[in-house]
Design a protein around this motif. Structure first.
Motif, short mmCIF file in Angstrom:
data_model
loop_
_atom_site.label_atom_id
_atom_site.label_comp_id
_atom_site.label_asym_id
_atom_site.label_seq_id
_atom_site.Cartn_x
_atom_site.Cartn_y
_atom_site.Cartn_z
N PHE A 89 32.28 44.84 43.55
CA PHE A 89 33.16 44.98 44.70
C PHE A 89 33.31 43.69 45.50
O PHE A 89 33.83 43.71 46.62
CB PHE A 89 32.68 46.11 45.61
CG PHE A 89 33.02 47.47 45.08
CD1 PHE A 89 34.31 47.95 45.16
CD2 PHE A 89 32.06 48.24 44.48
CE1 PHE A 89 34.64 49.19 44.66
CE2 PHE A 89 32.38 49.49 43.97
CZ PHE A 89 33.67 49.97 44.06
N GLY A 90 32.89 42.56 44.93
CA GLY A 90 33.16 41.26 45.56
C GLY A 90 31.98 40.59 46.22
O GLY A 90 32.13 39.49 46.75
N GLY A 91 30.83 41.21 46.24
CA GLY A 91 29.67 40.60 46.86
C GLY A 91 29.09 39.49 46.00
O GLY A 91 29.41 39.36 44.82
N THR A 92 28.26 38.67 46.62
CA THR A 92 27.61 37.59 45.88
C THR A 92 26.18 38.00 45.54
O THR A 92 25.57 38.82 46.21
CB THR A 92 27.58 36.29 46.69
OG1 THR A 92 26.93 36.52 47.93
CG2 THR A 92 28.99 35.79 46.96
N LEU A 93 25.69 37.40 44.47
CA LEU A 93 24.32 37.66 44.03
C LEU A 93 23.44 36.50 44.47
O LEU A 93 23.92 35.39 44.71
CB LEU A 93 24.28 37.82 42.51
CG LEU A 93 24.98 39.05 41.96
CD1 LEU A 93 24.97 39.03 40.44
CD2 LEU A 93 24.33 40.31 42.47
N PRO A 94 22.12 36.71 44.53
CA PRO A 94 21.23 35.62 44.93
C PRO A 94 21.25 34.47 43.91
O PRO A 94 21.60 34.67 42.74
CB PRO A 94 19.84 36.28 44.99
CG PRO A 94 19.99 37.64 44.45
CD PRO A 94 21.42 37.97 44.32
N PRO A 95 20.87 33.27 44.35
CA PRO A 95 20.89 32.11 43.44
C PRO A 95 20.02 32.29 42.20
O PRO A 95 20.28 31.66 41.17
CB PRO A 95 20.36 30.97 44.31
CG PRO A 95 20.63 31.38 45.71
CD PRO A 95 20.54 32.88 45.72
N TYR A 114 36.57 41.57 33.25
CA TYR A 114 37.39 41.53 34.46
C TYR A 114 38.46 42.61 34.42
O TYR A 114 38.65 43.35 35.39
CB TYR A 114 38.02 40.14 34.60
CG TYR A 114 39.21 40.08 35.51
CD1 TYR A 114 39.05 40.05 36.89
CD2 TYR A 114 40.49 40.03 35.00
CE1 TYR A 114 40.14 39.99 37.73
CE2 TYR A 114 41.59 39.98 35.84
CZ TYR A 114 41.41 39.95 37.20
OH TYR A 114 42.50 39.89 38.02
N LEU A 115 39.16 42.72 33.29
CA LEU A 115 40.22 43.71 33.17
C LEU A 115 39.67 45.13 33.25
O LEU A 115 40.26 46.00 33.90
CB LEU A 115 40.99 43.51 31.87
CG LEU A 115 41.82 42.23 31.79
CD1 LEU A 115 42.41 42.06 30.40
CD2 LEU A 115 42.90 42.21 32.85
N MET A 116 38.53 45.37 32.63
CA MET A 116 37.94 46.70 32.68
C MET A 116 37.52 47.06 34.10
O MET A 116 37.69 48.20 34.53
CB MET A 116 36.74 46.78 31.73
CG MET A 116 37.14 46.84 30.28
SD MET A 116 35.76 46.79 29.12
CE MET A 116 34.62 47.96 29.78
N ARG A 117 36.99 46.10 34.84
CA ARG A 117 36.55 46.37 36.21
C ARG A 117 37.71 46.71 37.14
O ARG A 117 37.53 47.42 38.12
CB ARG A 117 35.79 45.16 36.77
CG ARG A 117 34.44 45.00 36.17
CD ARG A 117 33.75 43.78 36.69
NE ARG A 117 32.50 43.59 35.98
CZ ARG A 117 31.91 42.43 35.82
NH1 ARG A 117 32.44 41.35 36.33
NH2 ARG A 117 30.77 42.35 35.17
N PHE A 118 38.88 46.17 36.86
CA PHE A 118 40.02 46.43 37.73
C PHE A 118 40.87 47.61 37.26
O PHE A 118 41.42 48.33 38.08
CB PHE A 118 40.90 45.18 37.83
CG PHE A 118 40.44 44.24 38.91
CD1 PHE A 118 40.97 44.31 40.18
CD2 PHE A 118 39.48 43.29 38.64
CE1 PHE A 118 40.55 43.46 41.17
CE2 PHE A 118 39.05 42.43 39.61
CZ PHE A 118 39.58 42.51 40.89
N PRO A 154 38.76 51.90 36.72
CA PRO A 154 38.45 52.79 37.85
C PRO A 154 39.67 53.44 38.49
O PRO A 154 39.58 54.48 39.14
CB PRO A 154 37.75 51.88 38.86
CG PRO A 154 37.24 50.75 38.07
CD PRO A 154 38.21 50.56 36.94
N VAL A 155 40.85 52.88 38.28
CA VAL A 155 42.07 53.40 38.88
C VAL A 155 42.60 54.61 38.12
O VAL A 155 43.27 55.46 38.70
CB VAL A 155 43.13 52.27 38.94
CG1 VAL A 155 44.44 52.77 39.46
CG2 VAL A 155 42.62 51.12 39.77
N LEU A 156 42.28 54.69 36.84
CA LEU A 156 42.84 55.76 36.01
C LEU A 156 42.53 57.17 36.51
O LEU A 156 43.43 58.02 36.55
CB LEU A 156 42.40 55.58 34.56
CG LEU A 156 43.12 54.48 33.81
CD1 LEU A 156 42.55 54.32 32.42
CD2 LEU A 156 44.61 54.75 33.75
N PRO A 157 41.29 57.50 36.89
CA PRO A 157 41.04 58.87 37.38
C PRO A 157 41.86 59.20 38.62
O PRO A 157 42.34 60.33 38.77
CB PRO A 157 39.54 58.89 37.69
CG PRO A 157 38.97 57.79 36.87
CD PRO A 157 40.04 56.75 36.76
#
Length: 125
Positions: free
Chosen positions: A16-22, A41-45, A48-51
């Motif tokens: 959802f756009g957050g950053t991970l630790p170094p 990337y394509l699967m993540r976008f 989830p919209v299909l349902p």
């Protein structure tokens, strides 16, 4: 650096756009530039919209009406998601402290391999 992977909550936050630790920067770099990065990337976008879009199938009337409404929303989403792969990848690299030019690393490797193959086939004289 150790190759640690994010946990379930960290992964959801990352999606959802957050950053991970170094400490997970190696994982982030592989996720954004490694093999299958565009597919992920394509699967993540797009998945989830299909349902949510399937709710249009509950619209009274013929099935084609619900499918048409789904297509009217989904096709532009697919188009813009594909068009913005490079922009998104650069943004994510910068937000994790990487050089944004790493987004072109795979393209450069392919171009270099193509150039070497071309030069080996067509010797310059």
């Amino acid at each position: 650096m150790t190759a640690s992977k994010p946990g379930a909550w960290q992964r959801i936050r990352y999606i959802f756009g957050g950053t991970l630790p170094p400490s997970m920067s190696d994982w982030v770099l592989v996720d954004l530039t490694g093999p299958g990065a565009t597919r992920r990337y394509l699967m993540r976008f797009l998945l989830p919209v299909l349902p949510v879009l399937c709710l249009f199938l509950l619209t009274p009337g013929p099935l084609w009406i619900g499918l048409s409404m789904m297509a009217l929303l989904y096709l532009p989403l697919v188009y813009f998601t594909v068009a913005l792969v490079y922009v998104y990848r650069r943004h994510r690299l910068v937000s994790h402290g990487f050089d944004p030019e790493l987004a072109r690393a795979a393209e450069r490797r392919r171009a270099d391999a193509d150039r070497i193959a071309y030069e080996s086939r067509h010797q310059r004289g």
